[in-house]
Design a protein around this motif. Structure first.
Motif, PDB file in Angstrom:
ATOM      1  N   ASP A 198       0.828  -1.212   0.000  1.00  0.00           N
ATOM      2  CA  ASP A 198       0.000   0.000   0.000  1.00  0.00           C
ATOM      3  C   ASP A 198       0.860   1.258   0.000  1.00  0.00           C
ATOM      4  O   ASP A 198       0.335   2.362   0.132  1.00  0.00           O
ATOM      5  CB  ASP A 198      -0.918   0.011   1.237  1.00  0.00           C
ATOM      6  CG  ASP A 198      -2.205  -0.759   0.982  1.00  0.00           C
ATOM      7  OD1 ASP A 198      -2.382  -1.261  -0.147  1.00  0.00           O
ATOM      8  OD2 ASP A 198      -3.034  -0.845   1.898  1.00  0.00           O
ATOM      9  N   GLY A 199       2.154   1.082  -0.078  1.00  0.00           N
ATOM     10  CA  GLY A 199       3.055   2.239  -0.121  1.00  0.00           C
ATOM     11  C   GLY A 199       3.200   2.942   1.226  1.00  0.00           C
ATOM     12  O   GLY A 199       3.620   4.104   1.284  1.00  0.00           O
ATOM     13  N   ILE A 200       2.863   2.252   2.306  1.00  0.00           N
ATOM     14  CA  ILE A 200       2.970   2.865   3.643  1.00  0.00           C
ATOM     15  C   ILE A 200       4.386   2.590   4.174  1.00  0.00           C
ATOM     16  O   ILE A 200       4.781   1.417   4.300  1.00  0.00           O
ATOM     17  CB  ILE A 200       1.891   2.302   4.599  1.00  0.00           C
ATOM     18  CG1 ILE A 200       0.491   2.591   4.012  1.00  0.00           C
ATOM     19  CG2 ILE A 200       2.044   2.890   6.008  1.00  0.00           C
ATOM     20  CD1 ILE A 200      -0.676   1.993   4.778  1.00  0.00           C
ATOM     21  N   PRO A 201       5.156   3.633   4.476  1.00  0.00           N
ATOM     22  CA  PRO A 201       6.544   3.416   4.901  1.00  0.00           C
ATOM     23  C   PRO A 201       6.594   2.576   6.184  1.00  0.00           C
ATOM     24  O   PRO A 201       6.012   2.949   7.202  1.00  0.00           O
ATOM     25  CB  PRO A 201       7.070   4.832   5.158  1.00  0.00           C
ATOM     26  CG  PRO A 201       6.126   5.742   4.459  1.00  0.00           C
ATOM     27  CD  PRO A 201       4.798   5.057   4.443  1.00  0.00           C
ATOM     28  N   THR A 202       7.263   1.437   6.096  1.00  0.00           N
ATOM     29  CA  THR A 202       7.245   0.470   7.200  1.00  0.00           C
ATOM     30  C   THR A 202       8.659   0.035   7.535  1.00  0.00           C
ATOM     31  O   THR A 202       9.428  -0.318   6.641  1.00  0.00           O
ATOM     32  CB  THR A 202       6.406  -0.774   6.792  1.00  0.00           C
ATOM     33  OG1 THR A 202       5.107  -0.324   6.404  1.00  0.00           O
ATOM     34  CG2 THR A 202       6.279  -1.770   7.926  1.00  0.00           C
ATOM     35  N   THR A 203       8.967   0.045   8.844  1.00  0.00           N
ATOM     36  CA  THR A 203      10.271  -0.420   9.318  1.00  0.00           C
ATOM     37  C   THR A 203      10.045  -1.665  10.157  1.00  0.00           C
ATOM     38  O   THR A 203       9.220  -1.658  11.084  1.00  0.00           O
ATOM     39  CB  THR A 203      10.936   0.670  10.191  1.00  0.00           C
ATOM     40  OG1 THR A 203      11.050   1.853   9.406  1.00  0.00           O
ATOM     41  CG2 THR A 203      12.308   0.232  10.678  1.00  0.00           C
ATOM     42  N   LEU A 204      10.745  -2.735   9.819  1.00  0.00           N
ATOM     43  CA  LEU A 204      10.629  -3.983  10.583  1.00  0.00           C
ATOM     44  C   LEU A 204      11.629  -3.979  11.731  1.00  0.00           C
ATOM     45  O   LEU A 204      12.810  -3.691  11.522  1.00  0.00           O
ATOM     46  CB  LEU A 204      10.901  -5.170   9.647  1.00  0.00           C
ATOM     47  CG  LEU A 204      10.948  -6.552  10.289  1.00  0.00           C
ATOM     48  CD1 LEU A 204       9.590  -6.941  10.872  1.00  0.00           C
ATOM     49  CD2 LEU A 204      11.395  -7.594   9.258  1.00  0.00           C
TER      50      LEU A 204
END
Ligand code: MRU
Length: 350
Positions: A213-219
């Motif tokens: 969804d193009g949501i900036p995500t950091t694992l």
């Protein structure tokens, strides 16, 4: 596959329940068609379908499949209903913690008993109701998303644990639904996703959904959350739920309680996002929530390889209970419930 598509995590198609096989993600995207009660029991137990609301719909479909099976051999309505109830209990025994399973299966059995018509009429009603619950799930998630987006500060970084997304529901998600709605209003928000050992739903599923969804995500790994909180890098926590007691105590994926304690220590708001079907008003507190003990191989192995001493002791509860005093609010389709939760939950059901 993108979550902007019309694909549902679980959907009734051609007298079977089609579901995304979540055990294969993110390596492979594949759907399976479940055609029997036995098949549905295994799909839930083996976590082909998972996440409380999705398991609920699987349960509703499972009872419809039971109806189809029994209609082939049973002519007597009373026998049909007795056997349907037995199969319903069998489906409910697949996983103990997520109350949406019991909620949806019980709803189907009640409906079956209320129908005045023939066995075929009952079976058709079970199928129709399964589809209705499916569609309602997405509507409810969007409502929760709208309410939840209001508590997300501009440019916030939101921490979430496990997967409470489209994959844990029919579509859109509970906690990730809030994130989706907030992102639609403010594309500067960001997400930190806990890996969520042992099954790694955060790494495998949440990052898969959100990045599409193009949501900036950091694992991050599970032990890292308090470090990032202490650095001022997390503004808000939003997680889902598997069962909420009448006083607001909330069972969610193991590790959620640790996140809640760390959030309290750092004065970070901690929200649960869950539909009312996840609230079990029959139990007073979280002490009464049954916690699933899962296969020890989930802990001893990663990708089929042993990762520890062979004779070490293992204990593997799938969920923990976050006490209500650590919860800032519960985002539901009826609005955001605030402490005192005994009162606000009671009012939500009126
Ligand atoms: O064991 P799972 O993957 O079925 O557990 C699901 C969870 O605990 C999720 O964290 C989720 O919040 C509940 S479902 C929206």
């Amino acid at each position: 596959m993108s979550f902007n598509s019309k694909i549902k995590t679980i959907e009734w198609i051609d007298n079977s329940s089609r579901m995304i096989d979540q055990t294969l993600l993110p390596k492979e995207f594949k759907t399976v068609d479940i055609k029997t009660t036995e098949g549905m029991y295994k799909a839930i137990k083996d976590m082909i379908v998972r996440g409380a609301p999705a398991i609920g719909i699987a349960g509703a479909h499972g009872v419809a499949l039971a109806g189809i099976e029994l209609a082939k051999t049973e002519n007597d309505k009373e026998n049909f209903l007795n056997k349907l109830s037995q199969k319903a209990e069998y489906i409910k025994s697949s996983r103990p913690t997520a109350v949406n399973l019991m909620w949806a299966v019980d709803k189907q059995v009640k409906l079956a008993k209320e129908i005045q018509g023939s066995i075929d009429d009952i079976t058709n009603a079970l199928i129709e109701n399964g589809i209705k619950l499916e569609n309602e799930d997405i509507e409810i998630n969007k409502k929760m998303g709208d309410y939840g987006a209001q508590i997300v500060p501009k440019g916030a970084t939101i921490l979430t644990h496990c997967n409470a997304g489209a994959l844990a529901t029919v579509g859109y998600g509970t906690a990730l639904g809030v994130i989706r709605s907030a992102f639609a209003k403010d594309p500067s928000i960001k997400v930190f996703a806990d890996e969520t050992r042992p099954r790694q739903q955060g790494a495998r599923l949440t990052t898969w959904e959100l990045t599409q969804d193009g949501i900036p995500t950091t694992l991050i790994t599970d032990g890292m959350c308090s470090y990032f909180m202490s650095k001022g890098m997390i503004d808000l926590v939003v997680v889902g739920a598997d069962r909420i007691a009448a006083n607001g105590d909330t069972a969610n994926k193991i590790g959620t309680y640790t996140v809640a304690i760390a959030a309290k220590y750092h004065n970070i708001p901690f929200y649960i996002a869950a539909p009312l079907s996840t609230i079990d008003i029959s139990i007073k507190s979280g002490k009464e929530i049954p916690i699933e003990e899962r296969n020890h191989e989930e802990v001893t192995h990663i990708n089929g390889d042993w990762i520890c001493a062979k004779d070490v002791n293992i204990i593997n509860p799938g969920f923990d209970v976050t006490p209500n005093e650590l919860i800032t609010g519960i985002i539901t389709e009826k609005g955001i419930l605030k402490p005192n939760f005994v009162e606000s939950i009671k009012n939500a059901f009126m």
